[in-house]
Write a protein that holds these residues in place. Sequence first.
Motif, PDB file in Angstrom:
ATOM      1  N   LEU A 128      21.918  23.865 -26.256  1.00 57.67           N
ATOM      2  CA  LEU A 128      20.655  24.093 -25.028  1.00 57.67           C
ATOM      3  C   LEU A 128      20.662  25.387 -23.692  1.00 57.67           C
ATOM      4  N   VAL A 129      22.101  25.512 -23.368  1.00 59.06           N
ATOM      5  CA  VAL A 129      22.711  25.880 -22.844  1.00 59.06           C
ATOM      6  C   VAL A 129      22.779  27.417 -23.656  1.00 59.06           C
ATOM      7  N   ARG A 130      24.062  27.169 -24.725  1.00 56.27           N
ATOM      8  CA  ARG A 130      24.264  27.850 -24.957  1.00 56.27           C
ATOM      9  C   ARG A 130      23.312  29.265 -25.506  1.00 56.27           C
ATOM     10  N   THR A 131      21.997  28.479 -25.882  1.00 59.18           N
ATOM     11  CA  THR A 131      20.677  29.723 -26.570  1.00 59.18           C
ATOM     12  C   THR A 131      20.383  30.233 -25.612  1.00 59.18           C
ATOM     13  N   PRO A 136      30.062  29.010 -23.484  1.00 62.89           N
ATOM     14  CA  PRO A 136      30.193  28.460 -24.793  1.00 62.89           C
ATOM     15  C   PRO A 136      29.237  27.283 -24.976  1.00 62.89           C
ATOM     16  N   GLY A 137      28.398  26.925 -23.971  1.00 67.52           N
ATOM     17  CA  GLY A 137      27.670  26.245 -23.617  1.00 67.52           C
ATOM     18  C   GLY A 137      28.303  25.009 -22.960  1.00 67.52           C
ATOM     19  N   LEU A 138      29.609  24.241 -23.058  1.00 65.48           N
ATOM     20  CA  LEU A 138      30.252  23.430 -23.376  1.00 65.48           C
ATOM     21  C   LEU A 138      30.460  24.260 -21.910  1.00 65.48           C
ATOM     22  N   SER A 139      30.283  24.002 -20.346  1.00 68.77           N
ATOM     23  CA  SER A 139      30.346  24.332 -19.472  1.00 68.77           C
ATOM     24  C   SER A 139      30.719  24.197 -18.146  1.00 68.77           C
ATOM     25  N   VAL A 215      33.451  13.949 -18.791  1.00 65.07           N
ATOM     26  CA  VAL A 215      33.436  15.332 -18.466  1.00 65.07           C
ATOM     27  C   VAL A 215      34.360  16.477 -20.269  1.00 65.07           C
ATOM     28  N   ILE A 216      35.556  15.250 -20.346  1.00 68.52           N
ATOM     29  CA  ILE A 216      35.932  15.826 -21.693  1.00 68.52           C
ATOM     30  C   ILE A 216      34.661  16.249 -22.396  1.00 68.52           C
ATOM     31  N   MET A 217      33.855  15.699 -22.589  1.00 72.23           N
ATOM     32  CA  MET A 217      32.751  16.126 -23.535  1.00 72.23           C
ATOM     33  C   MET A 217      32.322  17.083 -23.756  1.00 72.23           C
ATOM     34  N   MET A 218      31.719  17.326 -22.229  1.00 75.31           N
ATOM     35  CA  MET A 218      31.162  18.494 -21.591  1.00 75.31           C
ATOM     36  C   MET A 218      31.805  20.086 -21.687  1.00 75.31           C
ATOM     37  N   LEU A 219      33.102  19.647 -20.838  1.00 68.80           N
ATOM     38  CA  LEU A 219      33.664  20.549 -20.234  1.00 68.80           C
ATOM     39  C   LEU A 219      34.383  21.823 -20.858  1.00 68.80           C
ATOM     40  N   GLY A 220      34.722  21.687 -21.619  1.00 68.99           N
ATOM     41  CA  GLY A 220      35.420  23.073 -23.029  1.00 68.99           C
ATOM     42  C   GLY A 220      37.115  22.513 -22.830  1.00 68.99           C
ATOM     43  N   ASN A 221      37.281  22.116 -21.784  1.00 74.40           N
ATOM     44  CA  ASN A 221      38.610  21.543 -21.763  1.00 74.40           C
ATOM     45  C   ASN A 221      39.272  22.885 -22.098  1.00 74.40           C
ATOM     46  N   ALA A 222      38.267  23.719 -21.555  1.00 77.01           N
ATOM     47  CA  ALA A 222      39.379  25.596 -21.345  1.00 77.01           C
ATOM     48  C   ALA A 222      40.098  25.380 -19.920  1.00 77.01           C
ATOM     49  N   LEU A 230      28.840  29.134 -16.040  1.00 79.64           N
ATOM     50  CA  LEU A 230      28.611  28.911 -17.463  1.00 79.64           C
ATOM     51  C   LEU A 230      30.215  28.866 -18.163  1.00 79.64           C
ATOM     52  N   ASP A 231      31.304  29.205 -17.602  1.00 78.11           N
ATOM     53  CA  ASP A 231      32.621  29.514 -18.246  1.00 78.11           C
ATOM     54  C   ASP A 231      33.107  28.220 -18.711  1.00 78.11           C
ATOM     55  N   SER A 232      34.181  27.677 -19.541  1.00 75.70           N
ATOM     56  CA  SER A 232      34.554  26.475 -19.934  1.00 75.70           C
ATOM     57  C   SER A 232      35.305  26.111 -18.647  1.00 75.70           C
ATOM     58  N   ALA A 233      36.149  25.090 -18.395  1.00 74.71           N
ATOM     59  CA  ALA A 233      37.057  24.350 -17.333  1.00 74.71           C
ATOM     60  C   ALA A 233      37.874  23.410 -17.969  1.00 74.71           C
ATOM     61  N   THR A 234      38.802  22.887 -16.393  1.00 74.75           N
ATOM     62  CA  THR A 234      39.285  21.676 -16.950  1.00 74.75           C
ATOM     63  C   THR A 234      38.930  21.145 -15.317  1.00 74.75           C
ATOM     64  N   THR A 235      39.219  19.342 -15.762  1.00 80.70           N
ATOM     65  CA  THR A 235      39.732  18.588 -14.229  1.00 80.70           C
ATOM     66  C   THR A 235      40.993  18.176 -14.975  1.00 80.70           C
ATOM     67  N   LEU A 236      41.483  17.659 -12.963  1.00 79.81           N
ATOM     68  CA  LEU A 236      42.228  16.850 -12.523  1.00 79.81           C
ATOM     69  C   LEU A 236      42.498  15.791 -14.097  1.00 79.81           C
ATOM     70  N   THR A 237      41.080  15.388 -13.946  1.00 75.65           N
ATOM     71  CA  THR A 237      40.854  13.772 -15.189  1.00 75.65           C
ATOM     72  C   THR A 237      40.906  14.075 -16.550  1.00 75.65           C
ATOM     73  N   SER A 238      40.151  14.771 -16.626  1.00 73.89           N
ATOM     74  CA  SER A 238      39.968  15.115 -18.035  1.00 73.89           C
ATOM     75  C   SER A 238      41.852  15.756 -18.737  1.00 73.89           C
ATOM     76  N   ASN A 239      42.264  16.180 -18.073  1.00 70.36           N
ATOM     77  CA  ASN A 239      43.199  16.778 -18.529  1.00 70.36           C
ATOM     78  C   ASN A 239      44.649  15.276 -18.708  1.00 70.36           C
ATOM     79  N   ILE A 240      44.376  14.381 -17.308  1.00 73.19           N
ATOM     80  CA  ILE A 240      44.666  13.252 -18.065  1.00 73.19           C
ATOM     81  C   ILE A 240      44.505  12.465 -19.224  1.00 73.19           C
ATOM     82  N   GLY A 241      43.187  12.456 -19.284  1.00 73.67           N
ATOM     83  CA  GLY A 241      42.142  11.841 -20.353  1.00 73.67           C
ATOM     84  C   GLY A 241      42.782  12.482 -21.501  1.00 73.67           C
ATOM     85  N   LEU A 242      43.289  13.775 -22.339  1.00 74.53           N
ATOM     86  CA  LEU A 242      43.111  14.339 -23.314  1.00 74.53           C
ATOM     87  C   LEU A 242      44.915  13.811 -23.473  1.00 74.53           C
ATOM     88  N   GLU A 243      45.754  14.533 -22.645  1.00 76.65           N
ATOM     89  CA  GLU A 243      47.053  14.445 -22.945  1.00 76.65           C
ATOM     90  C   GLU A 243      47.869  13.160 -22.619  1.00 76.65           C
TER      91      GLU A 243
END
Lengths: 309, 278
Positions: A128-131, A136-139, A215-222, A230-243
């Motif tokens: 919805l945000v993207r259109t 990128p929508g994941l923002s 947050v991992i699912m919604m933020l795009g993890n850039a 409207l930009d993607s980003a990454t957070t302290l938590t999502s970086n831990i969770g992903l890596e």
Amino acid sequence: MKERLIGFLLFLSALVSLASLAVITFFIFEAGLPLIFKVGLGTFLESSAWSPSGKNPQFGIASMILGSVWVTLGAIVVGVPLGLAVAIFSAELAPPRLAAIIRPVIQLLAGIPSVIYGFIGLTILAPLVRTTLGGPGLSVLTAALILGIMILPSIVSISEDALRAVPRAYREGALAVGATPWQTIWRVLVPAARSGIVASIILGMGRALGETMAVIMMLGNALQVPRSPLDSATTLTSNIGLELAYASGAHREALFATGVVLFVLIMVLNMLANVLTGRVVLWRTRLPVSRSIFARLRGRQPAGDRSGS
Amino acid sequence: MNRHQSQRAAYGCLWAAASITIVILAIIIMYVLLQGLPYLSLNFLFGRPEAQGREGGIMPAILGTLALGALSLIIAVPLGVGAAVFLTEYTRPSALTTMMRFGTDSLAGVPSIIFGLFGFIFFVTRLNLSWSLLAGSLTLALMVLPTLIRTAEEAIRAVPVSYREVSYGLGASRWQMVRTVVLPNALPGIVTGIILSFGRAVGETAAVIFTAGTALNIPTSVFSPTRTMAVHFYILAVEGISLPMAYATGAVLIVTILIINVAANLFISRGIARTVRR
């Protein structure tokens, strides 16, 4: 003998949460601090160069901190007005039947797993945000909107308690001098419940700051500093969770170091909230039994129960 | 705008906020259910997954969830109820109880990823439990402990002082009084806390994925790794393995959460009914 043994066992179980807090703190710090000392706290916090596994590994978490700050503030902007409004509604003007619906609704919102929220953000809101708005929508915007809903339960339940704890006399006094019900709420009740409301906002911030999977699912993890909502980003938590799943060596240490930063931030927020609600909590939990019996005999609430400022 | 108009506008906003909240919850639940129900079947519920969950069922994830939730409660409930009894019946307010409360409050605010990090470094690595049901349950037990302590404490405090006095008056010792008077009367509240804690264990992902692992097999002992429904759902959705299967798993997950919440509410209203009847 048996009595004393049971008393001792109960004492030990009461000690578990404090002890585990200490153990958690110790092990997170033990695993993370060495890297912070090696890299230097300044570099670790201020550099946004994160390439943890190359030949020349670089550990800077500035972009994640900024991502966390943006997302958390966004969640507060969304969640606080809505949460406060719902709290006022159910404390002051909801008809009993509707109030009976709101309570389980809030409870259920708290019970829905964060992966479900993340999934809603991923499959409904992000497209919805993207259109409609582009990007990128994941923002940050997508994450903030969903996190705003995720923190509603903390904000509503604590604010509502604070509003309900305001003495009746405040309400009656304001209405008696001719204030409208809304003036009573906004000029008298909300200021009187101020400390509880602020505490609920701080706890909501803690919740948003600590949320990971959604947050991992919604933020795009850039791995970038977001320039717009409207930009993607990454957070302290999502970086831990992903890596964390594949990290080793210094990389793993760096993730624990990120955990140290997160942990310190959360503990500061928690303590602030505890100080703010401290008074109410103290009265509720530390009221000596003898006093409450006395009060009951005399058929009124003990003076200490009258909260609000 | 005079004060009567602002009165009306403000109340309009409050009504709107409440309606929006209810609608959002309805959308979340309906969306997941409507998308997932078409893919649900007995084969899905009771079958084994094939091709990493692209086909087949989610039986191992359901069993893993139940086992993890049950084991973490077995660990946490005695500790939580014990702590609540100690704080309410066995001690006077002191610096020590303030510290204990501080521990409980702080533990409640610790985010699940920190529990995940801790469980990973302590239970999985240091205690050498590897990714297992036991490591996951121990981590989850610490996570749900504050909820258990708080609900049990509240339920125990709601038991009238006169009950205790009667029990003491009949010559009961403190533990006899707690066992025969306080705990039975506080039971509905305690059970509510247990049910809500189970719900938290079912929905948790970040702390579980790094402690119990992601192995898609039926756990055979407390030392075998497992994958819960929430973790399965997350992996299906994020790694893009199969969206239909993700929807179906999500539907099962949300139905589980609904059942848990309804059950908790039944116990709450029952508890209230009991106190009112007296």
